[in-house]
Design a protein around this motif. Structure first.
Motif, PDB file in Angstrom:
ATOM      1  N   LYS A  40     -18.095 -33.715  18.541  1.00 41.41           N
ATOM      2  CA  LYS A  40     -19.507 -33.878  18.181  1.00 41.41           C
ATOM      3  C   LYS A  40     -19.785 -35.293  17.664  1.00 41.41           C
ATOM      4  O   LYS A  40     -20.718 -35.955  18.107  1.00 41.41           O
ATOM      5  N   SER A  41     -18.945 -35.742  16.733  1.00 42.77           N
ATOM      6  CA  SER A  41     -19.141 -37.096  16.191  1.00 42.77           C
ATOM      7  C   SER A  41     -18.892 -38.141  17.275  1.00 42.77           C
ATOM      8  O   SER A  41     -19.587 -39.166  17.332  1.00 42.77           O
ATOM      9  N   THR A  42     -17.921 -37.874  18.122  1.00 40.70           N
ATOM     10  CA  THR A  42     -17.612 -38.794  19.221  1.00 40.70           C
ATOM     11  C   THR A  42     -18.837 -38.970  20.121  1.00 40.70           C
ATOM     12  O   THR A  42     -19.168 -40.089  20.531  1.00 40.70           O
TER      13      THR A  42
ATOM     14  N   PHE B 138     -24.947 -42.166   9.614  1.00 39.74           N
ATOM     15  CA  PHE B 138     -23.499 -42.079   9.443  1.00 39.74           C
ATOM     16  C   PHE B 138     -23.066 -40.838   8.698  1.00 39.74           C
ATOM     17  O   PHE B 138     -23.685 -40.436   7.715  1.00 39.74           O
ATOM     18  N   GLN B 139     -21.961 -40.304   9.192  1.00 37.54           N
ATOM     19  CA  GLN B 139     -21.379 -39.137   8.542  1.00 37.54           C
ATOM     20  C   GLN B 139     -20.778 -39.536   7.192  1.00 37.54           C
ATOM     21  O   GLN B 139     -20.877 -38.821   6.225  1.00 37.54           O
ATOM     22  N   TYR B 140     -20.159 -40.678   7.158  1.00 34.54           N
ATOM     23  CA  TYR B 140     -19.563 -41.175   5.921  1.00 34.54           C
ATOM     24  C   TYR B 140     -20.104 -42.563   5.642  1.00 34.54           C
ATOM     25  O   TYR B 140     -19.492 -43.563   6.004  1.00 34.54           O
TER      26      TYR B 140
ATOM     27  N   MET C  45     -28.093 -37.428  14.105  1.00 32.63           N
ATOM     28  CA  MET C  45     -27.703 -37.157  12.723  1.00 32.63           C
ATOM     29  C   MET C  45     -26.463 -36.292  12.688  1.00 32.63           C
ATOM     30  O   MET C  45     -26.458 -35.175  13.172  1.00 32.63           O
ATOM     31  N   ASP C  46     -25.420 -36.858  12.108  1.00 32.17           N
ATOM     32  CA  ASP C  46     -24.146 -36.155  12.034  1.00 32.17           C
ATOM     33  C   ASP C  46     -23.996 -35.589  10.624  1.00 32.17           C
ATOM     34  O   ASP C  46     -23.531 -36.260   9.726  1.00 32.17           O
ATOM     35  N   GLU C  47     -24.441 -34.380  10.464  1.00 29.58           N
ATOM     36  CA  GLU C  47     -24.475 -33.772   9.120  1.00 29.58           C
ATOM     37  C   GLU C  47     -23.365 -32.754   9.026  1.00 29.58           C
ATOM     38  O   GLU C  47     -23.558 -31.561   9.161  1.00 29.58           O
ATOM     39  N   THR C  48     -22.201 -33.269   8.764  1.00 32.86           N
ATOM     40  CA  THR C  48     -21.058 -32.423   9.047  1.00 32.86           C
ATOM     41  C   THR C  48     -20.558 -31.608   7.867  1.00 32.86           C
ATOM     42  O   THR C  48     -21.028 -31.746   6.749  1.00 32.86           O
ATOM     43  N   ASP C  49     -19.608 -30.815   8.212  1.00 32.74           N
ATOM     44  CA  ASP C  49     -18.750 -29.978   7.398  1.00 32.74           C
ATOM     45  C   ASP C  49     -18.601 -30.359   5.924  1.00 32.74           C
ATOM     46  O   ASP C  49     -19.056 -29.655   5.037  1.00 32.74           O
TER      47      ASP C  49
HETATM   48 MG    MG Z   1     -17.643 -34.735  13.231  1.00 31.95          MG
END
Ligand code: MG
Ligand code: ADP
Length: 251
Positions: free
Chosen positions: A42-44, A86-88, A169-173
């Protein structure tokens, strides 16, 4: 109409294929949720669309308004209206949010165009009011010592200022507490509208209780294996991803 169209996309990290024949079209005004277990790419997918140099597109195309963006550098893609949250997010000590955003807005402008300071602050304060962000917030250093929620607030403000056509938007885990989830949801719901398409990557059905997506896609092993409306997210919540895997094994 200017859509974001992902056609038969294959993305590799080094030699390793991660995204495998993924196709998806996001029209302006639509919110597409992408869900799926960890490590499915997903992030990729999001980073490849934004033009991250570590991700090699080995096949397929990404078109914005019918025009391929694959030859464009990340900054050109951003100017064309693609925004990657960004996720991070990184900390930038010593750089205030106000100055950081100003540089970001300036960078989005054409060559030779100067951002007028008065106009910039007017717009910044308009957006902050819209998002109900305290004025003191923008004098803090970018992400330095921020809580998860404050990082998200910074990210949403950045998105509001840049006015993208498509937000990835990468709103992850990890790290999204309920406070952060609410901030993201309120931000997206405020900015949502006919001019903005959203790809909302999330591990959690819970986020989709606050942001009701138009479409939900399940990604597994680099592909979209199932698509539906918001009820698909509820089904995933109650049945988990194993159910999708089992269906795939039978098919
Ligand atoms: Mg990810
Ligand atoms: P997701 O976001 O769905 O959890 P990712 O896109 O982060 O999945 O990762 C997909 C696969 O790519 C995983 O197997 C992960 O280990 C690998 N991967 C991700 N980033 C890198 C990287 N920078 N270098 C090598 N492998 C990576």
């Amino acid at each position: 109409m200017s859509s974001l169209e992902i056609r038969d996309l294959h993305v590799a990290i080094g030699e390793k294929p991660i995204v495998k024949s993924l196709s998806l079209t996001i029209n302006p005004g639509e919110v597409h949720a992408i869900m799926g277990p960890n490590g499915t790419g997903k992030s990729t997918l999001a980073k490849a669309i934004a033009g991250h140099p570590d991700y090699t597109i080995t096949q397929g195309d990404v078109l914005l308004g019918g025009k391929s963006i694959l030859e464009q550098e990340p900054d050109e893609r951003a100017r064309a209206g693609i925004f990657l949250a960004f996720q991070y997010p990184s900390e930038i000590p010593g750089v205030s949010i106000a100055n950081f955003l100003r540089a970001a807005v300036q960078a989005r402008m054409g060559e030779g165009e100067e951002l007028d300071a008065t106009a910039y602050y007017k717009r910044l304060y308009q957006k902050m009011d819209l998002l109900k962000i305290d004025r003191k917030f923008t004098s803090r250093s970018v992400n330095e010592g921020f809580s998860g929620g404050e990082k998200k607030r910074c990210e949403i403000l950045q998105m509001a200022m840049l006015e993208p056509r498509f937000a990835l938007m990468d709103e992850t885990d990890s790290g999204l507490d309920i406070d952060a989830l609410r901030i993201v949801a309120e931000g997206v719901n405020t900015l949502r509208g006919p001019g903005l398409g959203v790809m909302l990557i999330t591990h959690y059905q819970r986020l989709l209780e606050y942001i009701v997506p138009d479409f939900v896609h399940v990604m597994y092993d680099g592909r979209i294996v199932k698509s539906g409306d918001k009820s698909l997210a509820l089904e995933l919540e109650s049945r988990g991803y194993d159910w999708v895997k089992q269906e795939l094994a039978v098919a």
